[in-house]
Design a protein around this motif. Structure first.
Motif: not given
Length: 75
Positions: A38-62
């Motif tokens: 989770y990036s507090a600066k950007h208020r986004k959840f990011n996938a922990r994928d070595e190929h795209s470590p900053h890709a937004a992870f959508d659909g988070v409900t909790a």
């Protein structure tokens, strides 16, 4: 220590770091949970994928804080 889910509609993490999230698919059906960053600066959840470590992870409900990794005790 009991860990409880915190709905994203209620609040987001205050600090950046790894969290466990519950998420839904494109139809809104619960489909899993995983550890993401989770990036507090950007208020986004990011996938922990070595190929795209900053890709937004959508659909988070909790979310909930991720526990510390296991470390073998030394004597």
């Amino acid at each position: 220590m009991e860990m409880k889910w915190i709905p994203t509609a209620e609040r987001l993490p205050e600090q950046s770091g790894d969290v466990i999230v519950s998420y839904v698919d494109d139809e809104g059906e619960p489909c899993g949970m995983m550890i993401v960053h989770y990036s507090a600066k950007h208020r986004k959840f990011n996938a922990r994928d070595e190929h795209s470590p900053h890709a937004a992870f959508d659909g988070v409900t909790a979310w909930m804080p991720a526990p510390e990794p296991y470390r073998e005790e030394t004597k």
